[in-house]
Write a protein that holds these residues in place. Structure first.
Motif, short mmCIF file in Angstrom:
data_model
loop_
_atom_site.label_atom_id
_atom_site.label_comp_id
_atom_site.label_asym_id
_atom_site.label_seq_id
_atom_site.Cartn_x
_atom_site.Cartn_y
_atom_site.Cartn_z
N PRO A 109 0.73 12.28 30.99
CA PRO A 109 2.05 12.41 31.63
C PRO A 109 2.63 11.06 32.06
O PRO A 109 3.84 10.88 32.06
CB PRO A 109 1.76 13.29 32.85
CG PRO A 109 0.52 14.06 32.49
CD PRO A 109 -0.29 13.13 31.64
N VAL A 110 1.78 10.11 32.40
CA VAL A 110 2.27 8.78 32.75
C VAL A 110 2.83 8.10 31.50
O VAL A 110 3.93 7.56 31.49
CB VAL A 110 1.14 7.92 33.37
CG1 VAL A 110 1.61 6.49 33.64
CG2 VAL A 110 0.62 8.56 34.65
N PHE A 111 2.06 8.19 30.42
CA PHE A 111 2.46 7.55 29.16
C PHE A 111 3.70 8.19 28.55
O PHE A 111 4.43 7.57 27.80
CB PHE A 111 1.31 7.61 28.15
CG PHE A 111 0.78 6.25 27.82
CD1 PHE A 111 1.48 5.41 26.96
CD2 PHE A 111 -0.40 5.80 28.36
CE1 PHE A 111 1.01 4.15 26.66
CE2 PHE A 111 -0.89 4.53 28.07
CZ PHE A 111 -0.19 3.70 27.22
N ARG A 112 3.92 9.48 28.87
CA ARG A 112 5.06 10.18 28.26
C ARG A 112 6.37 9.91 28.98
O ARG A 112 7.41 10.37 28.52
CB ARG A 112 4.79 11.68 28.24
CG ARG A 112 3.80 12.05 27.16
CD ARG A 112 3.50 13.51 27.20
NE ARG A 112 4.50 14.28 26.47
CZ ARG A 112 4.48 15.60 26.40
NH1 ARG A 112 3.56 16.28 27.03
NH2 ARG A 112 5.38 16.25 25.69
N GLN A 113 6.35 9.21 30.08
CA GLN A 113 7.61 8.92 30.77
C GLN A 113 8.50 8.13 29.82
O GLN A 113 8.02 7.26 29.09
CB GLN A 113 7.36 8.07 32.01
CG GLN A 113 6.52 8.72 33.07
CD GLN A 113 6.20 7.71 34.16
OE1 GLN A 113 6.98 7.49 35.06
NE2 GLN A 113 5.04 7.07 34.04
#
Ligand code: G16
Length: 543
Positions: A26-30
């Protein structure tokens, strides 16, 4: 179609750790998150205009999306050619080989290694340089600095490439070639090992199980073990890479590869069991009734490497990471070879390998490799073991026992405390660090402290210095306790305790490991106050 310059603002904490940037999906998908990091990498590099970039990953969730982004950004930033593995797949060692083999400028390796995958799992991205190895600290420091000031990134607005089919596509003047992810790597393995001898061993009934853990090594292991070496179909299990690794944790240790371990300890055990991790750089080796610790495996491979054609001329030297046991040191001593002790992180082996000072390297964290690439290499270790077994015609258990008889045994264990509250973990390390000088000369349960320090590494090749690489408490009899914070966890902090005791040749080498080390484990607990500080009464993982 055009090249776009997109305005952006920095994200906090895009600091590369032991092995690149690792964060939860979820962090990388920002929005802009991967773009910022990739642009920061490109901004930290010089002279790549028109050159080749290799891109590949371990197939985990979000791999394909970031690969498409990376291709568009490589084009917009002026690379001339991208080589990408079919399906977006390249194991980390294969990526290292593809970079070297094609004399590429560098590569982007998309992996969070042995960390779990899926929408709530982990993702990672690291840059490897033209030698095929992880970027040096100088580059990763420059990347991190850039992430803190980045204001724009460049990208094309071109459509997605079809990663499923081999062939060439143009992306704004840059050629993208989708390559066979396995072929070059398989050729390299064939050039190093005696495939005829291994084939003959399988033909004579040798049984093995390779657990690919639904991670990247499935296609490699199937083609090499079952295809080229004639191992029976079904030798490779969990051989299809899945974005969430089938819900498993692709870490080939005794917890996550327990099924394999149990099989090898059972009455129906095959001769040999092995596993590799998410991105194919780690290895687990278990013979029938005999687990081989990574530290012992390094020592055994070094002592026997000359039995494989690629190493028939002998080794130039051996390197191990500081927390790895001293088993390899004893082999080096006996064979008159140089031995180097480096900080944790494969990148520290790069200079030694490039300078020809060492041929084989290894780490306690299930990584072994050689000068054939600049990454640790899971399948390489498995194939070297198979080559040795094919030549020596003994069981793993007998080979290990003979090794201990000759060199003595380093009893060794690692206790991991995962997801510890970061403040508490840092404080534990800080407090122990402060006490180190006073420990010298003190006695704990019969063990006298001979030295206590925070490991500093002086790179003998480029003279660089790496400080704060782990707390070492060494005892007069050669036993040792090491405490360090992991650089690869993504939630809270992971504290690692490494405990080692040497039992010389002629001693009792067949005690149960945890029992043999119990007094030292107790000393580590007392010295660190782990239970009181973290509320944990046992480690999360024991290896
Ligand atoms: C990475 C590094 C290794 C290191 C390992 C564990 O492996 O490449 O050199 O030993 O992390 O590091 P730590 O103890 O800091 O968690 P991988 O397989 O995760 O890329």
């Amino acid at each position: 179609m055009t090249i776009l310059t997109v305005e952006t603002t920095p994200f906090e904490g895009q600091k590369p750790g032991t092995s690149g940037l690792r964060k939860q999906v979820p962090v990388f998908r920002q929005p802009r998150y991967a773009e910022n990091y990739i642009q920061s990498i490109f901004d930290a590099l010089e002279g790549f205009a028109g050159k080749t970039l290799v891109i590949g990953g371990d197939g985990r969730y979000h791999n394909d999306a970031v690969i498409q982004t990376a291709i568009r950004m490589a084009s917009a930033n002026g690379f001339g050619h991208v080589l990408v593995g079919q399906g977006g797949i390249l194991s980390t060692p294969a990526a290292s080989h593809v970079i070297r083999h094609n004399k590429a400028f560098g590569g982007l390796v998309l992996s969070a290694s042995h960390n779990p995958g899926g929408p709530d799992g982990d993702f990672g991205l690291k840059y490897n340089a033209s030698n095929g190895g992880p970027a040096t600290e100088k580059i990763t420091d420059a990347v991190f600095a850039r992430t803190r000031t980045i204001a724009r990134y460049k990208i094309t607005d071109t459509p997605d490439i079809d990663l499923g089919a081999r062939g060439e596509t143009m992306v704004e003047g840059m050629t993208v070639t989708v390559i066979d992810a396995v072929a070059d790597y398989a050729d390299l393995m064939q050039s190093l090992f005696d495939f005829d001898a291994i084939r003959a061993m399988f033909k004579s009934g040798f049984r093995m199980r390779f657990d690919a853990m639904h991670a990247v090594t499935g296609p490699y292991a199937r083609r090499i073990l079952e295809g080229m070496l004639g191992a029976p179909e079904g030798t490779v299990v969990n051989g299809v890479p899945l974005p969430d690794f089938g819900g498993g944790h692709p870490d080939p240790n005794l917890v996550h590869a327990k099924g394999l371990y149990d099989l090898l300890m059972s009455d129906d055990a095959p001769d040999f069991g092995a596993a590799s991790d998410g991105d194919g750089d780690r290895n687990l080796i278990i013979g029938r009734g005999q687990f081989v610790t990574p530290s012992d495996s390094l020592a055994l491979l070094a002592a026997n490497a000359h039995l494989a054609p690629g190493y028939a001329g002998g080794l130039s030297g051996i390197a191990r990471s500081m927390p790895t046991s001293a088993a390899a040191d004893r082999v080096a001593e006996k064979m008159g070879l140089a031995i180097y002790e480096t900080p944790t992180g494969w990148k520290f082996f790069g200079n030694l390998l490039d300078a020809g000072r060492v041929t084989i390297c290894g780490e306690e964290s299930a990584g072994t490799g050689s000068n054939h690439v600049r990454e640790k290499d899971g399948l390489w270790a498995v194939l070297l073991w198979l080559n040795i077994l094919a030549v020596r015609k003994q069981s793993v258990r007998d080979i290990v026992a003979e090794h201990w008889r000759t060199y003595g045994r380093s009893y060794y264990t690692r206790h991991d405390y995962e997801e510890v509250e970061t403040g508490a973990a840092n404080k534990l390390v800080e407090d122990l660090h402060a006490r180190l000088p006073n420990l010298i000369g003190q006695e704990f349960g019969g063990y006298t402290v001979a030295y206590a320090d925070d490991f500093t590494y002086h790179d003998p090749v480029d003279g660089s210095v790496a400080t704060n690489q782990g707390l070492r408490i060494g005892f007069a009899d050669g036993s040792r306790i090491v405490v360090r914070l992991s650089g690869t966890g993504t939630v809270g902090a992971t504290l690692r305790f490494y405990v080692e005791r040497y039992e010389p040749a002629g001693g009792n080498h067949f005690e149960e490991t945890q029992k043999a080390l119990a007094p030292l484990i107790a000393i580590a607990a007392t010295l660190t106050g782990i239970a009181e500080r973290t509320g944990r009464d046992a480690p999360t993982v024991i290896t």
